[in-house]
Structure formats: C-alpha cells, structure tokens
Design an enzyme around this catalytic site. Sequence first.
Site, PDB file in Angstrom:
ATOM      1  N   LYS A  70       0.849  -1.363   0.217  1.00  0.00           N
ATOM      2  CA  LYS A  70       0.117  -0.010   0.014  1.00  0.00           C
ATOM      3  C   LYS A  70       0.995   1.315   0.040  1.00  0.00           C
ATOM      4  O   LYS A  70       0.522   2.397  -0.583  1.00  0.00           O
ATOM      5  CB  LYS A  70      -1.026  -0.122   1.178  1.00  0.00           C
ATOM      6  CG  LYS A  70      -1.959  -0.776   0.859  1.00  0.00           C
ATOM      7  CD  LYS A  70      -2.632  -1.055   2.503  1.00  0.00           C
ATOM      8  CE  LYS A  70      -3.973  -2.171   2.398  1.00  0.00           C
ATOM      9  NZ  LYS A  70      -5.227  -1.539   1.719  1.00  0.00           N
ATOM     10  N   GLY A 131       0.050  -0.146  10.140  1.00  0.00           N
ATOM     11  CA  GLY A 131       0.381  -0.235   8.511  1.00  0.00           C
ATOM     12  C   GLY A 131      -0.514   0.724   7.997  1.00  0.00           C
ATOM     13  O   GLY A 131      -1.167   1.591   8.289  1.00  0.00           O
ATOM     14  N   GLY A 132      -0.658   0.515   6.344  1.00  0.00           N
ATOM     15  CA  GLY A 132      -1.511   1.329   5.374  1.00  0.00           C
ATOM     16  C   GLY A 132      -2.845   1.185   5.761  1.00  0.00           C
ATOM     17  O   GLY A 132      -3.498   2.235   5.784  1.00  0.00           O
ATOM     18  N   MET A 133      -3.421  -0.040   6.090  1.00  0.00           N
ATOM     19  CA  MET A 133      -4.890   0.079   6.400  1.00  0.00           C
ATOM     20  C   MET A 133      -5.152   0.739   7.757  1.00  0.00           C
ATOM     21  O   MET A 133      -6.009   1.632   8.022  1.00  0.00           O
ATOM     22  CB  MET A 133      -5.476  -1.251   6.824  1.00  0.00           C
ATOM     23  CG  MET A 133      -6.730  -1.393   6.926  1.00  0.00           C
ATOM     24  SD  MET A 133      -7.770  -0.889   5.503  1.00  0.00           S
ATOM     25  CE  MET A 133      -9.388  -1.528   5.870  1.00  0.00           C
TER      26      MET A 133
END
Length: 272
Positions: A70, A131-133
């Site tokens: 991501k 993280g990205g999420m």
Amino acid sequence: MSREINKDTRLCMSLAGRPGNFGTRFHNFLYQELDLNYIYKAFTTTDIQAAVGGVRALGIRGCAISMPFKETCIPFLDELDVSATAIESVNTIVNDDGFLRAYNTDYIAIAKLLSQYQVPTESTFMLRGNGGMAKAVVAALRDAGFKHGHIIARNETAGKALAENYGYQWQAEVGDLTADMVINVTPIGMAGGAEAETLAFEPATIEQAKIVFDVVALPAETPLIRYAQKHGKQVITGAEVIAIQAVEQFVLYTGVRPTDEQVERAAAHARG
C-alpha cells in the site's frame, strides 16, 4: 451465460502479499451480472516496481493494492487522489492510457461505516496496528471527529509516528487501557494465517468495550467478532469494509455503480 473473453476484454487485477478470492469473485460476479467486458485476476509479486510497470505497460485498467504494497507502490505512480494523499497509502490504481492515478477506497469504506453505525464521536478508541490500513482507519476516525484514541503497536517508531501524525496517543501494549471501541487492524484472526484462531485483544478488554471493529475480512466472523457478539457488543466487520471498498473500486474501474441488491449478492457470492 458468461461473456466470451476477446481482444477487447479489459483486465483488472489485485496485488497482495497473500492473495485471496474475495475480489476476484466479487468483481467477476458483477461483470457478468452487468454484462461488462472485463475480467479480474489476483496476483502477488516480489517486485512491486516491475508489477506496477506491468500495469502501465500492458494497459491493465485497474489494480487493487493490499498489504504489504500500500505504501511501497507510491513512488511508481503518477498521481495520488486526495483520499490517498491524505494518508500516504494506496489501495486502488486506475490506469488511464498509461497514466496511473491512485486512490484509497479503504478510507471511504471506514468513513461510511462509522457514519452508518452512528458511532458517537466522543467515544474513546484503541486501535491495534500501524500499517497502511491502520492509516486509513485512523484518518477516517480523525476526520469524523474522534478526539481520544490510542494506537497500540509494538513497533515504537511506526506506532508513535502514526499516533502523532493524527493527534492520538501511542503505547506498545494494551496493558490496563480500556476504550469504548476496540479496533483490530492486524492480520490476527485472518483465515490461513498463523494466528487464525487468536483473539486480537484480551477477553477483559473486549468485555469492557461497547463497540468491536475488526478490519479482517476473511473469515466474515473472526474470533474477535464471534467473541464480541457472544458478549452482546455492537460489531463492525471487515466483511463490510471489503464489500464497500470493492464497490468503490468497481465504480472507478468501470464507471458503473451496481445497485445495493447486486452488491449484496456479489458479496455473498465472494464469501461463498
């Protein structure tokens, strides 16, 4: 009757460290339902730069991006939509004649669910992940007006940075912390993973919460969600997140918005 693949068929795809079937089944179901000349396939890669280059060079119309790509895909793209720029994380690439524009439909899905479930903005929350999420979830919480939250992450550098960037607190472990809403944004509880049967939070932490939110989409009912339901908590599931974000991707790729009933059937098919 399925449409025959021909030279004009447009390819959409996904890139994930651990590819799943949800996106493939969801998108292909709707392509057939709406008689669109598209096909969707899931891939993984060990070379994100080459993979994104392939999307551009081969005229692949759209590409869904999942962990762990991501953020690492960003240097190889041409433009980021505001949904991706705001959190420096991408989950959707749209290819317009070789020009790659990136979006984050995870953010859109989270924002819609917080509104749909009318989660009070005065609620405290703790979120496990960095993280990205996690960025998408934290940004949606901030933009919705949530002011009191903790980021739980063992990686001090990443966890502190995420918390500080969005105005929240960081700590490495849950400890004695409690919150109105607990949110799992890690692979804990994901089908096929090493922690597939593990609770993302301790039972006491879950029992003291009012709302339990797990972004893990497969299975639809993770150990965390099952435990929360057993104890009468309001739940928001990753299955809901993945369906909403997938619809927004579908619209970006095709320009067609399915009906709610079509989306429900596509999601049920994808989970089947």
